[in-house]
Design an enzyme around this catalytic site. Structure first.
Site, short mmCIF file in Angstrom:
data_model
loop_
_atom_site.label_atom_id
_atom_site.label_comp_id
_atom_site.label_asym_id
_atom_site.label_seq_id
_atom_site.Cartn_x
_atom_site.Cartn_y
_atom_site.Cartn_z
N TYR A 88 -13.00 6.19 3.68
CA TYR A 88 -12.33 6.67 4.90
C TYR A 88 -12.09 5.58 5.94
CZ TYR A 88 -16.59 6.87 7.76
OH TYR A 88 -17.71 6.54 8.46
N GLN A 99 -13.00 12.12 12.58
CA GLN A 99 -14.10 12.89 12.01
C GLN A 99 -14.19 14.33 12.54
OE1 GLN A 99 -17.36 9.87 12.47
NE2 GLN A 99 -17.66 10.49 10.36
N THR A 147 -22.77 6.12 22.95
CA THR A 147 -23.02 4.97 23.82
C THR A 147 -21.71 4.22 24.04
OG1 THR A 147 -25.17 4.81 22.77
CG2 THR A 147 -24.51 2.94 24.12
N ILE A 182 -19.66 0.23 23.06
CA ILE A 182 -20.15 -0.43 21.85
C ILE A 182 -19.88 0.48 20.65
CG2 ILE A 182 -22.55 0.45 22.03
CD1 ILE A 182 -21.61 -3.06 20.84
N ASP A 196 13.42 -18.44 -7.55
CA ASP A 196 12.04 -18.19 -8.02
C ASP A 196 11.86 -18.82 -9.41
OD1 ASP A 196 9.54 -17.08 -8.42
OD2 ASP A 196 10.30 -15.08 -8.93
C1 SPV Z 1 6.60 -11.90 -7.53
O1 SPV Z 1 6.47 -11.14 -6.57
O2 SPV Z 1 6.94 -13.08 -7.40
C2 SPV Z 1 6.35 -11.41 -8.88
C3 SPV Z 1 6.51 -9.99 -9.17
O3 SPV Z 1 6.07 -12.22 -9.73
S1 SPV Z 1 8.09 -9.78 -9.81
O4 SPV Z 1 9.04 -10.31 -8.85
O5 SPV Z 1 8.29 -8.36 -10.01
O6 SPV Z 1 8.18 -10.50 -11.06
MG MG Z 2 6.34 -14.22 -9.17
#
Ligand code: SPV
Ligand code: MG
Length: 437
Positions: free
Chosen positions: A48, A103, A127, A130, A209
């Protein structure tokens, strides 16, 4: 009320940092009889709110040595009722702060249950100025040590059914992932860790990438995030590079306090998995990849850093048998976790994989990345046996269209007034990161 020393008094506590507020509650409780502290286990507390800083054993050691505490038991779930039923206390003591906030409902249930026992709920005045949350916030604001951050990832996996991470690629996304939370059904929901995505780290730099952004640059991003956050980091290490380089990389990450890295079983020019077979991508042999995992593991100084092996068989249409064979081999080579990726819209192949995986004799934590099969809910991923879920690119994917729309609006209108409804005010941006109080 006249106290009888034999009357049982139940006092639930997390007791992460003992302060005078706790001492006051124990003192009041002791006036009513034999004090049993129901010390919430790490699991119960993490169900929680934030996982405690001190682990259960450490908290137990402290609380059992406090004057006025007669007994300490482990309360393994957040629900007080089973413990009231089991111990049948005459008194249940809780600070008055639970009358409002998360809660509130739990309080109502306890009052009802204690009435059934003809017992009483005692609520010593809270209290002021704190609380453990306040101390926690102060500690986290100061920052934490690399070792603490590193270890916290394993503790989270051990104590939560499913942990969630989100992509970070600079300080600002780090802050969003660190601070964003909601309260749902009296439970605080937040992101447990950061995914240092290679896709978003590269894209934020305007680069593809393809492992073009080098390790030094990726480490700079890590430093930016380490500087201003406290949650664990999982580093997307792409292929991990050649084995001779990988062993240095994991050492560096471990030293910095990064908790884990994920390496994918590809070779040659790495392309993003979500391209699938639209582009040329080659999978590494099981033998070479297994050797890389083992070499990485043996180069580490401690036991905590995790090397997670990512299987690309489904991405590259190599079939389920290949994915399963690889999972077994990588676990044997020492992988601390398995990530299985899919680019299908529906989660069928992931469900099939999970079903087989969970029957393995040894199945380390399983990581899923539901970017394309994003209709599934976390609770469904939990049900099929996932331990870790990663939202891999959503912060960047939401930022780009927002920024582009603003740029278009300025061009169209020849001024920026029209953007105002969709952007932060200058005051808000200045106060976002104030610098000095
Ligand atoms: C990334 O976030 O760079 C990954 C995940 O490797 S994916 O892009 O889905 O491959
Ligand atoms: Mg990646």
């Amino acid at each position: 009320m006249i106290a009888n020393k034999k009357d049982l008094v139940y006092v639930p506590m997390v007791a992460d940092h003992i302060h005078h507020g706790h001492i006051n509650i124990i003192k009041v409780a002791k006036e009513y009889g034999h004090v049993i502290v129901g010390l919430l286990s790490d699991k119960a507390a993490a169900s929680y709110k934030r996982l405690p800083l001190l682990n259960f054993q450490q908290r137990l050691e402290i609380i059992r040595n406090i004057n006025g505490v007669d007994e300490v038991i482990s309360q393994d779930e957040f629900d007080f009722v089973p413990y009231i039923k089991k111990y049948k206390p005459k008194y249940f003591v809780h600070g008055s702060d639970w009358k409002t906030g998360v809660q509130k409902k739990a309080r109502e249930t306890v009052i009802k249950e204690m009435k059934l026992l003809n017992g009483h709920v005692i609520e010593p005045e809270y209290t002021k100025e704190i609380s453990s949350t306040l101390i926690n916030n102060q500690i986290f604001q100061k920052g934490i040590t690399p070792e603490f951050r590193l270890k916290r990832f394993r503790r989270l996996i051990e104590n939560k059914e499913l942990i969630r991470g989100i992509d970070v690629h600079n300080g600002l996304t780090g802050l969003i992932a660190e601070d964003t939370s909601i309260i749902e059904n009296e439970v605080k929901k937040e992101f447990d860790f950061f995914w240092l995505s290679s896709l978003t780290d590269s894209t934020a730099k305007g680069k593809p990438d393809i492992e073009l952004v080098d390790v030094t640059s990726r480490l700079n991003t890590i430093h930016d995030i380490l500087d201003i956050t406290t949650k664990p980091i999982v580093f997307d290490a792409d292929t991990g590079g050649i084995q001779e380089h990988f062993i240095y990389l994991v050492k560096t990450l471990e030293r910095l306090g990064v908790s884990a890295c994920v390496i994918e079983d590809k070779k040659g020019l790495k392309r993003n998995s979500l391209f699938g077979n639209e582009v040329n991508q080659e999978q590494e042999s099981i033998e070479v990849f297994s050797r890389k995992i083992s070499a990485g593991k043996s180069s580490l100084s401690g036991e905590d850093f995790m090397i997670i092996a990512r299987i690309e068989s489904l991405i590259l249409d190599k079939g389920m048998d290949d994915a399963i064979k690889r999972a077994k081999a990588y676990i044997k080579a020492g992988a601390d976790g398995i990530m299985i990726h899919s680019r299908k819209k529906e989660p069928h192949e992931i469900i099939d994989f999970c079903r087989i995986y969970n029957k393995f004799k040894k199945c380390p934590p399983l990581v899923l990345v539901p970017s394309s099969y994003n209709k599934v809910y976390e609770r469904e991923l939990k049900e099929i046996g996932a331990n870790i879920v990663i939202y891999a690119n959503h912060l960047l994917r939401s930022a780009y269209p927002a920024m582009r729309n603003t740029a278009i609006s300025i061009l169209k209108n020849g001024r920026s007034l029209e953007c105002d409804t969709n952007i932060m005010s200058i005051k808000e941006i200045l106060n976002l990161i104030p610098g000095i109080d």
